[in-house]
Design an enzyme around this catalytic site. Sequence first.
Site, PDB file in Angstrom:
ATOM      1  N   ARG A  58       0.836  -1.208   0.000  1.00 16.96           N
ATOM      2  CA  ARG A  58       0.000   0.000   0.000  1.00 16.96           C
ATOM      3  C   ARG A  58       0.875   1.263   0.000  1.00 16.96           C
ATOM      4  NH1 ARG A  58      -4.001  -0.260   4.614  1.00 16.96           N
ATOM      5  NH2 ARG A  58      -4.768   1.611   3.554  1.00 16.96           N
ATOM      6  N   GLN A  90      -9.247   9.219   8.786  1.00 12.12           N
ATOM      7  CA  GLN A  90      -8.983   7.820   9.167  1.00 12.12           C
ATOM      8  C   GLN A  90      -8.004   7.201   8.179  1.00 12.12           C
ATOM      9  OE1 GLN A  90     -12.992   5.805  10.327  1.00 12.12           O
ATOM     10  NE2 GLN A  90     -13.498   7.542   9.018  1.00 12.12           N
ATOM     11  N   ASN A  91      -7.690   7.945   7.106  1.00  8.27           N
ATOM     12  CA  ASN A  91      -6.857   7.381   6.043  1.00  8.27           C
ATOM     13  C   ASN A  91      -5.378   7.416   6.425  1.00  8.27           C
ATOM     14  OD1 ASN A  91      -9.241   7.174   4.697  1.00  8.27           O
ATOM     15  ND2 ASN A  91      -8.903   8.961   3.388  1.00  8.27           N
ATOM     16  N   ASP A  93      -3.136   7.124   3.946  1.00 10.67           N
ATOM     17  CA  ASP A  93      -2.426   7.692   2.787  1.00 10.67           C
ATOM     18  C   ASP A  93      -2.052   9.141   3.094  1.00 10.67           C
ATOM     19  OD1 ASP A  93      -4.471   9.644   1.793  1.00 10.67           O
ATOM     20  OD2 ASP A  93      -5.667   7.869   1.337  1.00 10.67           O
ATOM     21  N   HIS A 108      -5.602   7.314  12.499  1.00 13.80           N
ATOM     22  CA  HIS A 108      -5.274   5.882  12.396  1.00 13.80           C
ATOM     23  C   HIS A 108      -3.842   5.633  11.927  1.00 13.80           C
ATOM     24  CE1 HIS A 108      -9.804   4.567  12.052  1.00 13.80           C
ATOM     25  NE2 HIS A 108      -9.452   4.904  13.274  1.00 13.80           N
ATOM     26  N   CYS A 135      15.275   0.467  15.081  1.00 16.39           N
ATOM     27  CA  CYS A 135      14.806   1.825  15.355  1.00 16.39           C
ATOM     28  C   CYS A 135      15.998   2.774  15.366  1.00 16.39           C
ATOM     29  CB  CYS A 135      14.106   1.835  16.710  1.00 16.39           C
ATOM     30  SG  CYS A 135      13.741   3.496  17.302  1.00 16.39           S
ATOM     31  N   THR A 175     -16.915   7.750   4.464  1.00 17.61           N
ATOM     32  CA  THR A 175     -16.629   6.720   5.467  1.00 17.61           C
ATOM     33  C   THR A 175     -17.884   5.907   5.739  1.00 17.61           C
ATOM     34  OG1 THR A 175     -15.879   6.288   7.740  1.00 17.61           O
ATOM     35  CG2 THR A 175     -16.839   8.453   7.322  1.00 17.61           C
ATOM     36  N   SER A 176     -17.699   4.603   5.969  1.00 15.52           N
ATOM     37  CA  SER A 176     -18.849   3.708   6.105  1.00 15.52           C
ATOM     38  C   SER A 176     -19.495   3.788   7.479  1.00 15.52           C
ATOM     39  CB  SER A 176     -18.410   2.264   5.822  1.00 15.52           C
ATOM     40  OG  SER A 176     -17.414   1.872   6.743  1.00 15.52           O
ATOM     41  N   ASN A 200     -21.405  11.000   0.999  1.00 21.52           N
ATOM     42  CA  ASN A 200     -20.967   9.621   0.755  1.00 21.52           C
ATOM     43  C   ASN A 200     -21.586   9.116  -0.539  1.00 21.52           C
ATOM     44  OD1 ASN A 200     -19.249   7.739   2.232  1.00 21.52           O
ATOM     45  ND2 ASN A 200     -20.971   6.333   2.167  1.00 21.52           N
TER      46      ASN A 200
HETATM   47  N1  APR Z   1     -17.015   9.240  -2.962  1.00 19.18           N
HETATM   48  C1  APR Z   1     -17.614   9.216  -1.746  1.00 19.18           C
HETATM   49  N2  APR Z   1     -17.740   8.096  -1.009  1.00 19.18           N
HETATM   50  C2  APR Z   1     -17.241   6.951  -1.518  1.00 19.18           C
HETATM   51  C3  APR Z   1     -16.606   6.891  -2.775  1.00 19.18           C
HETATM   52  C4  APR Z   1     -16.512   8.110  -3.524  1.00 19.18           C
HETATM   53  N3  APR Z   1     -15.939   8.162  -4.733  1.00 19.18           N
HETATM   54  N4  APR Z   1     -16.230   5.603  -3.010  1.00 19.18           N
HETATM   55  C5  APR Z   1     -16.612   4.892  -1.942  1.00 19.18           C
HETATM   56  N5  APR Z   1     -17.223   5.689  -1.023  1.00 19.18           N
HETATM   57  C6  APR Z   1     -17.778   5.331   0.293  1.00 19.18           C
HETATM   58  C7  APR Z   1     -18.339   3.929   0.370  1.00 19.18           C
HETATM   59  O1  APR Z   1     -19.694   3.933  -0.022  1.00 19.18           O
HETATM   60  C8  APR Z   1     -18.167   3.606   1.865  1.00 19.18           C
HETATM   61  O2  APR Z   1     -19.320   3.987   2.610  1.00 19.18           O
HETATM   62  O3  APR Z   1     -16.707   5.376   1.218  1.00 19.18           O
HETATM   63  C9  APR Z   1     -16.970   4.491   2.286  1.00 19.18           C
HETATM   64  C10 APR Z   1     -15.697   3.708   2.587  1.00 19.18           C
HETATM   65  O4  APR Z   1     -15.909   2.880   3.696  1.00 19.18           O
HETATM   66  P1  APR Z   1     -14.762   1.900   4.271  1.00 19.18           P
HETATM   67  O5  APR Z   1     -14.167   1.120   3.164  1.00 19.18           O
HETATM   68  O6  APR Z   1     -15.363   1.142   5.402  1.00 19.18           O
HETATM   69  O7  APR Z   1     -13.628   2.912   4.801  1.00 19.18           O
HETATM   70  P2  APR Z   1     -13.545   3.714   6.158  1.00 19.18           P
HETATM   71  O8  APR Z   1     -14.904   4.136   6.607  1.00 19.18           O
HETATM   72  O9  APR Z   1     -12.518   4.772   5.959  1.00 19.18           O
HETATM   73  O10 APR Z   1     -12.980   2.637   7.154  1.00 19.18           O
HETATM   74  C11 APR Z   1     -12.757   3.034   8.477  1.00 19.18           C
HETATM   75  O11 APR Z   1     -11.793   0.939   9.021  1.00 19.18           O
HETATM   76  O12 APR Z   1     -10.501  -0.838   8.386  1.00 19.18           O
HETATM   77  C12 APR Z   1     -10.524   0.303   9.158  1.00 19.18           C
HETATM   78  O13 APR Z   1      -8.757   1.589   9.942  1.00 19.18           O
HETATM   79  C13 APR Z   1      -9.472   1.292   8.775  1.00 19.18           C
HETATM   80  O14 APR Z   1      -9.593   3.690   8.699  1.00 19.18           O
HETATM   81  C14 APR Z   1     -10.259   2.496   8.321  1.00 19.18           C
HETATM   82  C15 APR Z   1     -11.573   2.311   9.064  1.00 19.18           C
END
Ligand code: APR
Length: 231
Positions: A58, A90-91, A93, A108, A135, A175-176, A200
């Site tokens: 990644r 939470q990203n 990157d 995170h 380290c 975010t989900s 979202n």
């Molecule tokens: N624009 C807006 N939303 C989007 C797009 C887009 N182009 N593409 C996808 N999504 C939405 C999806 O519908 C989903 O609801 O982004 C969300 C991503 O959800 P996750 O994959 O669960 O990511 P996230 O919420 O950041 O995860 C939270 O979980 O695994 C852990 O630590 C990790 O930080 C991460 C945390």
Amino acid sequence: MDIENIVILTGAGISAESGLATFRGPDGLWEGHRVEDVCTPQALARDADLVHRFYDERRAKLAEVSPNPAHAALAKLDANWPGGLLIITQNVDDLHERAGARRLIHMHGELKSALCAACGEAEAWDGALPPGSSCPACGAPQLRPDIVFFGEMPYRMDEIDAAVRRADLFVSIGTSGAVYPAAGFVQTARHHGARTLELNLEPSAGSYLFEDTRLGPASVLVPALVGELLA
Ligand code: APR
């Protein structure tokens, strides 16, 4: 309502259009991997090679991608908003900072950072991170990815909590709403009087907690919102 303090929470969805996979969903990173196999302290103890390889891949991928218009719009808001502003991501990157965002917390952790499990120092890290790397601060051969695993405490929670309580506007982007404590920030913000807005692609697990939800791609919705805020 007058808005002075803005808090923005971002998740993997804001980086999806840059070409980084989200976690959950059909093309999600966890497809084919169980979360517990790569993203817990137990996994690191059991199979450090797998965990390091997952994050090395990644980290390498970051060189192939660029910030998209959603990152750029938030950086513009950061540069031009005269009141309080905090972007909590939470990203792991680095696309927010590459777009120019400054008022930013990586709750995170970060792919481009290594953490010493012995002394707790974090080091900038770009490249592969073989298990057993030493380290630079204390010499212990215990450098690991500086990622907050499930079961570990996210970073800078005191600052985050204070900002969320002060917010007049709380916006969640891409975010989900599946992972706490981030998924609960909206409740704290509302409780302390903030307006709450979710941007979202689709309804999320936490949509019902927000006053307003706008559905669509972040690259369209975020520049539009920033235009409204700076108008
Ligand atoms: N624009 C807006 N939303 C989007 C797009 C887009 N182009 N593409 C996808 N999504 C939405 C999806 O519908 C989903 O609801 O982004 C969300 C991503 O959800 P996750 O994959 O669960 O990511 P996230 O919420 O950041 O995860 C939270 O979980 O695994 C852990 O630590 C990790 O930080 C991460 C945390």
